[in-house]
Design a protein around this motif. Structure first.
Motif, PDB file in Angstrom:
ATOM      1  N   LEU A 248      10.276   1.227  -2.209  1.00 15.33           N
ATOM      2  CA  LEU A 248      10.956   2.528  -2.237  1.00 15.33           C
ATOM      3  C   LEU A 248      12.448   2.361  -1.993  1.00 15.33           C
ATOM      4  N   GLU A 249      12.804   1.479  -1.066  1.00 16.12           N
ATOM      5  CA  GLU A 249      14.227   1.230  -0.815  1.00 16.12           C
ATOM      6  C   GLU A 249      14.895   0.612  -2.042  1.00 16.12           C
ATOM      7  N   ARG A 250      14.190  -0.301  -2.731  1.00 19.67           N
ATOM      8  CA  ARG A 250      14.720  -0.874  -3.972  1.00 19.67           C
ATOM      9  C   ARG A 250      14.922   0.216  -5.021  1.00 19.67           C
ATOM     10  N   ALA A 251      13.957   1.139  -5.088  1.00 15.15           N
ATOM     11  CA  ALA A 251      14.043   2.225  -6.067  1.00 15.15           C
ATOM     12  C   ALA A 251      15.248   3.123  -5.786  1.00 15.15           C
ATOM     13  N   LYS A 252      15.502   3.389  -4.509  1.00 16.69           N
ATOM     14  CA  LYS A 252      16.662   4.215  -4.150  1.00 16.69           C
ATOM     15  C   LYS A 252      17.956   3.518  -4.552  1.00 16.69           C
TER      16      LYS A 252
ATOM     17  N   ARG B 207      -2.111   1.019   0.036  1.00 15.29           N
ATOM     18  CA  ARG B 207      -1.045   0.193   0.599  1.00 15.29           C
ATOM     19  C   ARG B 207       0.116   1.010   1.164  1.00 15.29           C
ATOM     20  N   PHE B 208       0.340   2.211   0.594  1.00 15.67           N
ATOM     21  CA  PHE B 208       1.492   3.014   1.011  1.00 15.67           C
ATOM     22  C   PHE B 208       1.085   4.490   0.891  1.00 15.67           C
ATOM     23  N   PRO B 209       0.346   5.006   1.888  1.00 19.07           N
ATOM     24  CA  PRO B 209      -0.126   6.390   1.824  1.00 19.07           C
ATOM     25  C   PRO B 209       1.019   7.379   1.633  1.00 19.07           C
ATOM     26  N   ARG B 210       0.767   8.393   0.815  1.00 22.28           N
ATOM     27  CA  ARG B 210       1.716   9.482   0.539  1.00 22.28           C
ATOM     28  C   ARG B 210       2.993   8.998  -0.167  1.00 22.28           C
ATOM     29  N   LYS B 211       2.916   7.838  -0.795  1.00 18.28           N
ATOM     30  CA  LYS B 211       4.126   7.305  -1.427  1.00 18.28           C
ATOM     31  C   LYS B 211       4.639   8.206  -2.539  1.00 18.28           C
ATOM     32  N   LEU B 212       3.743   8.925  -3.234  1.00 19.08           N
ATOM     33  CA  LEU B 212       4.174   9.741  -4.371  1.00 19.08           C
ATOM     34  C   LEU B 212       5.001  10.944  -3.948  1.00 19.08           C
ATOM     35  N   LEU B 213       4.896  11.324  -2.655  1.00 16.12           N
ATOM     36  CA  LEU B 213       5.696  12.447  -2.168  1.00 16.12           C
ATOM     37  C   LEU B 213       6.924  11.994  -1.383  1.00 16.12           C
TER      38      LEU B 213
ATOM     39  N   GLY C  52      15.994  10.138  -4.043  1.00 13.04           N
ATOM     40  CA  GLY C  52      17.206  10.776  -4.549  1.00 13.04           C
ATOM     41  C   GLY C  52      17.100  12.279  -4.697  1.00 13.04           C
ATOM     42  N   GLY C  53      16.416  12.930  -3.744  1.00 13.20           N
ATOM     43  CA  GLY C  53      16.353  14.388  -3.758  1.00 13.20           C
ATOM     44  C   GLY C  53      15.131  14.973  -4.441  1.00 13.20           C
ATOM     45  N   LYS C  54      14.326  14.134  -5.070  1.00  8.71           N
ATOM     46  CA  LYS C  54      13.058  14.569  -5.663  1.00  8.71           C
ATOM     47  C   LYS C  54      11.975  13.583  -5.244  1.00  8.71           C
ATOM     48  N   SER C  55      10.725  14.036  -5.282  1.00  8.02           N
ATOM     49  CA  SER C  55       9.639  13.129  -4.929  1.00  8.02           C
ATOM     50  C   SER C  55       9.480  12.058  -6.004  1.00  8.02           C
ATOM     51  N   VAL C  56       8.814  10.967  -5.639  1.00  8.74           N
ATOM     52  CA  VAL C  56       8.542   9.891  -6.600  1.00  8.74           C
ATOM     53  C   VAL C  56       7.767  10.433  -7.794  1.00  8.74           C
ATOM     54  N   ILE C  57       6.732  11.254  -7.544  1.00  6.97           N
ATOM     55  CA  ILE C  57       5.905  11.767  -8.639  1.00  6.97           C
ATOM     56  C   ILE C  57       6.694  12.737  -9.511  1.00  6.97           C
ATOM     57  N   ALA C  58       7.558  13.542  -8.920  1.00  6.40           N
ATOM     58  CA  ALA C  58       8.372  14.464  -9.722  1.00  6.40           C
ATOM     59  C   ALA C  58       9.332  13.694 -10.621  1.00  6.40           C
ATOM     60  N   ARG C  59       9.917  12.626 -10.096  1.00  3.32           N
ATOM     61  CA  ARG C  59      10.816  11.805 -10.927  1.00  3.32           C
ATOM     62  C   ARG C  59      10.048  11.175 -12.088  1.00  3.32           C
TER      63      ARG C  59
ATOM     64  N   GLU D 237       5.635   4.618 -10.989  1.00  2.13           N
ATOM     65  CA  GLU D 237       6.612   3.878 -11.798  1.00  2.13           C
ATOM     66  C   GLU D 237       7.589   4.867 -12.439  1.00  2.13           C
ATOM     67  N   PRO D 238       8.568   5.337 -11.655  1.00  2.00           N
ATOM     68  CA  PRO D 238       9.416   6.433 -12.121  1.00  2.00           C
ATOM     69  C   PRO D 238      10.501   6.049 -13.130  1.00  2.00           C
ATOM     70  N   PHE D 239      10.688   4.756 -13.403  1.00  2.00           N
ATOM     71  CA  PHE D 239      11.837   4.358 -14.216  1.00  2.00           C
ATOM     72  C   PHE D 239      11.495   3.768 -15.584  1.00  2.00           C
TER      73      PHE D 239
END
Length: 251
Positions: free
Chosen positions: A239-243, A20-26, A30-37, A104-106
């Motif tokens: 992603l915008e909601r997450a930001k 649904r959202f290719p490359r979303k984890l990268l 907020g300055g870090k990738s989704v997967i890093a967070r 799910e970074p949070f």
């Protein structure tokens, strides 16, 4: 605090090309990738003996390593995150494997701690795996197929998962509480190894919900309710909601 009598690891399956959202984890969050967070927040809970990302992507591998994280490259192609984890965990000595969704970074510490606690309760021997659910009240969310719904019995063991609104609310005089399944699992190691050897059956294939496979083969899933309403990142809008959520946390 780690569970003293259980060896517990967290594994984060990280597939780069999501449908649904290719490359979303990268994507930048907020300055870090989704997967890093996701990795860093899971590590910061202090609940695990190890936290390991398992990926099919050299880019994700390098990103996690740049944050000093543990990361394993999958050796074969996998259709779902649980299969990816099963391959990686086979030669790791551990009791419980917690599967954290990379998008799910949070997810908060209290939810994870409550999830792990079920393996120390009276019915622990009956539990093959445990997972989280959160109340779902907004009608649009209840109807949204991206939100997997779960119904449970009196002991909070899962009866079924669906992208459809379950139960169907035919009798409007009866109050119904819907629950959204949060894709975080705590497995006994043997349960995740068994999963990878069981072929996908019709219900899982139709719904495209991997945990249905456990139910179809008679495994038990203990659901743990949480009020923590974190969210997955399935679309650019998410992603915008997450930001916005991250900025709110910082302020």
């Amino acid at each position: 605090m780690k569970h003293s009598n259980l060896h517990v690891i967290a594994m984060i399956p990280a597939r780069l090309q999501a449908t649904r959202f290719p490359r979303k984890l990268l994507q930048d969050l907020g300055g870090k990738s989704v997967i890093a967070r996701t990795y860093l927040n899971t590590k910061a809970t202090g609940l695990f003996n190890d936290v390991i990302v398992v990926t099919d992507s050299q880019e994700i591998f390098d990103d996690i390593q740049s944050h000093g994280g543990q990361v394993i490259m999958s050796q074969t192609e996998h259709s779902c995150g649980s299969d990816r984890i099963a391959e990686a965990v086979e030669h790791i000595d551990t009791d419980i494997v917690l599967n954290v969704q990379g998008d799910e970074p949070f997810t908060d510490k209290d939810s994870l701690e409550n999830l792990l606690d079920v393996f120390r309760q009276r019915d622990a021997e009956q539990i093959d795996l445990a997972s989280l659910m959160t109340p779902l009240d907004d009608e649009a969310d209840i109807q949204n197929p991206n939100y997997v719904k779960v119904i449970v019995n009196q002991q909070n063991f899962a009866l079924y998962f669906s992208r459809s609104p379950v139960p169907y609310h035919r009798n409007q005089s009866i109050s119904v509480q819907y629950f959204r399944h949060k894709g975080i699992y705590a497995f006994r190691k043997q349960a995740i190894l068994d999963f990878s050897k069981l072929p996908m059956l019709g219900l899982e294939a139709a719904e495209q919900i991997e945990c249905i496979r456990f139910l179809e083969y008679g495994k038990t899933i203990k659901m743990v309710e949480t009020e923590e309403n974190s969210f997955g990142i399935d679309t650019p809008q998410d992603l915008e909601r997450a930001k916005a959520f991250l900025n709110q946390q910082k302020s």
